[in-house]
Design an enzyme around this catalytic site. Structure first.
Site, short mmCIF file in Angstrom:
data_model
loop_
_atom_site.label_atom_id
_atom_site.label_comp_id
_atom_site.label_asym_id
_atom_site.label_seq_id
_atom_site.Cartn_x
_atom_site.Cartn_y
_atom_site.Cartn_z
N ASN A 10 1.42 -12.30 -2.96
CA ASN A 10 0.64 -13.29 -2.20
C ASN A 10 0.94 -14.66 -2.78
O ASN A 10 0.53 -14.98 -3.89
CB ASN A 10 -0.85 -12.94 -2.32
CG ASN A 10 -1.74 -13.99 -1.67
OD1 ASN A 10 -1.26 -14.85 -0.91
ND2 ASN A 10 -3.03 -13.93 -1.95
N TRP A 11 1.66 -15.46 -2.01
CA TRP A 11 2.07 -16.78 -2.51
C TRP A 11 0.93 -17.79 -2.50
O TRP A 11 1.06 -18.87 -3.07
CB TRP A 11 3.22 -17.33 -1.66
CG TRP A 11 4.50 -16.59 -1.82
CD1 TRP A 11 4.80 -15.64 -2.77
CD2 TRP A 11 5.69 -16.76 -1.04
NE1 TRP A 11 6.08 -15.20 -2.61
CE2 TRP A 11 6.65 -15.87 -1.56
CE3 TRP A 11 6.02 -17.55 0.05
CZ2 TRP A 11 7.94 -15.78 -1.01
CZ3 TRP A 11 7.29 -17.46 0.60
CH2 TRP A 11 8.24 -16.57 0.07
N LYS A 12 -0.16 -17.48 -1.80
CA LYS A 12 -1.27 -18.45 -1.67
C LYS A 12 -0.70 -19.78 -1.14
O LYS A 12 0.22 -19.76 -0.34
CB LYS A 12 -2.01 -18.58 -3.00
CG LYS A 12 -2.36 -17.20 -3.59
CD LYS A 12 -3.31 -17.24 -4.75
CE LYS A 12 -3.61 -15.81 -5.20
NZ LYS A 12 -4.62 -15.73 -6.24
N HIS A 96 -9.41 -12.29 1.47
CA HIS A 96 -9.11 -12.64 0.08
C HIS A 96 -10.31 -13.37 -0.53
O HIS A 96 -10.97 -14.14 0.17
CB HIS A 96 -7.85 -13.51 0.00
CG HIS A 96 -7.35 -13.62 -1.40
ND1 HIS A 96 -7.91 -14.47 -2.31
CD2 HIS A 96 -6.37 -12.94 -2.06
CE1 HIS A 96 -7.29 -14.32 -3.48
NE2 HIS A 96 -6.35 -13.39 -3.35
N GLU A 98 -10.50 -15.83 -2.37
CA GLU A 98 -10.44 -17.29 -2.27
C GLU A 98 -10.92 -17.76 -0.91
O GLU A 98 -11.54 -18.81 -0.77
CB GLU A 98 -9.01 -17.77 -2.58
CG GLU A 98 -8.71 -17.63 -4.07
CD GLU A 98 -7.27 -17.36 -4.42
OE1 GLU A 98 -6.39 -17.54 -3.57
OE2 GLU A 98 -7.03 -16.93 -5.57
N GLU A 168 -9.46 -6.42 -5.66
CA GLU A 168 -9.16 -7.56 -6.52
C GLU A 168 -10.44 -8.07 -7.16
O GLU A 168 -11.20 -8.83 -6.53
CB GLU A 168 -8.53 -8.69 -5.70
CG GLU A 168 -7.21 -8.33 -5.08
CD GLU A 168 -6.33 -9.56 -4.86
OE1 GLU A 168 -5.19 -9.54 -5.32
OE2 GLU A 168 -6.80 -10.55 -4.25
N GLY A 174 -5.88 -14.77 -11.36
CA GLY A 174 -5.37 -16.03 -11.91
C GLY A 174 -5.91 -16.35 -13.29
O GLY A 174 -5.77 -17.48 -13.76
N SER A 213 -4.03 -10.59 -11.93
CA SER A 213 -3.21 -10.75 -13.14
C SER A 213 -2.22 -9.61 -13.36
O SER A 213 -1.94 -9.23 -14.50
CB SER A 213 -4.10 -10.97 -14.36
OG SER A 213 -4.87 -12.16 -14.21
N GLY A 234 -0.34 -12.24 -7.33
CA GLY A 234 -0.36 -13.68 -7.07
C GLY A 234 0.70 -14.40 -7.88
O GLY A 234 1.87 -14.46 -7.50
N GLY A 235 0.30 -14.93 -9.01
CA GLY A 235 1.18 -15.78 -9.83
C GLY A 235 2.54 -15.17 -10.10
O GLY A 235 3.58 -15.84 -9.98
P1 13P Z 1 -2.95 -13.32 -9.68
O1 13P Z 1 -1.91 -12.22 -9.69
O2 13P Z 1 -2.36 -14.68 -9.85
O3 13P Z 1 -4.07 -13.02 -10.62
O4 13P Z 1 -3.59 -13.32 -8.20
C1 13P Z 1 -4.03 -12.14 -7.65
C2 13P Z 1 -4.32 -12.37 -6.22
O5 13P Z 1 -5.28 -13.03 -5.87
C3 13P Z 1 -3.42 -11.81 -5.22
O6 13P Z 1 -3.96 -11.90 -3.95
#
Ligand code: 13P
Length: 252
Positions: A10-12, A96, A98, A168, A174, A213, A234-235
């Site tokens: 997920n690139w956000k 999500h 966020e 999640e 993150g 993470s 994510g990251g």
């Molecule tokens: P991270 O892998 O950066 O913790 O993010 C997880 C995430 O929210 C994937 O949707």
């Protein structure tokens, strides 16, 4: 039943079209023909068309990061399912944390989004997960029950297995604070049991990802858990080599 592992990045709100193309050039030689793991990238709206085009014919599938439940209407700034379908995306990540935290995404909207995506032939990834305060207040199971049952409420039993659920924990996103294997397994097993209350066959077939993470260094342990069928990353999904390493960990 053996479930095909599903790793999605997920690139956000990262990557311009040019940056997205650079990522695709990097990842295709690494995972472009993997067929024992489902691989997806969740791409900002503006780069969807480019990434759909440049991954065509490969095993990398393209997901959007949000969608509106209505087919069309006066919803300034929103994107509909027919608009995404026209781009030939494979699916959409919905719910999500966020979006729940910062943009007012509700379980009631998700209850409409998930079946609407399925009706259009798109694959939903439904995100669920508790905050740190909810975990400390021993409300984790209540939150997972509410988010999972509401999100799936209007999905027919026969379609449940077409949904992927991403567990999640908000406190692990993150933060570098990954859930322990026991926490991830317990939550994913709990979610699977909720699906089993609807349909034992669907519970056996549905994929449940862990997200929060996930890195190449911890992926094998998490992906080896009995009720963890993949990862939402994510990251570590911003770099093709690191996402590819997580896909490799899912093959073992
Ligand atoms: P991270 O892998 O950066 O913790 O993010 C997880 C995430 O929210 C994937 O949707």
């Amino acid at each position: 039943m053996s479930r095909t592992p599903f790793v999605a990045g997920n690139w956000k709100m990262h990557k311009t079209i040019a940056e997205a193309e650079e990522f695709v050039s990097g990842i295709l030689p690494l995972v472009g023909d993997v067929d024992d793991v489902q691989v997806g990238v969740c791409v900002p709206f503006t780069a969807l068309q480019a990434v759909v085009d440049s991954t065509r014919g490969s095993s990398v599938q393209v997901y959007a990061q949000n969608v509106h439940q209505a087919t069309n209407g006066a919803f300034t700034g929103e994107i509909s399912i027919p608009m995404l379908d026209e781009l030939d995306v494979h699916g959409v990540v919905v719910g999500h944390s966020e979006r729940r935290q910062y943009f007012g995404e509700t379980d009631a909207a998700l209850r409409e989004k998930v079946p609407a995506l399925l009706a259009a032939g798109l694959e939903p990834i439904l995100c669920v997960g508790e905050t740190e305060a909810e975990r400390e207040g021993e409300q984790t199971e209540d939150v997972l029950r509410r988010q999972t049952t509401e999100g799936l409420a209007d999905v027919a039993d026969a379609d449940l297995a077409r949904v992927t659920i991403a567990y999640e924990p908000v406190w692990a996103i993150g933060t570098g604070k990954v859930a322990t294997p026991q926490q991830a397994q317990d939550a994913c097993a709990f979610i699977r049991a909720l699906v089993a209350d609807r349909s034992a066959a669907a519970a056996d077939a549905i994929r449940i990802q862990y997200g929060g993470s996930v890195k190449p260094e911890n992926a094998a342990e998490l992906l080896g858990l009995p009720d963890v069928d993949g990862a939402l990353v994510g990251g570590a999904a911003l770099d093709p080599k690191s996402l590819a390493a997580i896909v490799q960990a899912a093959r073992a």
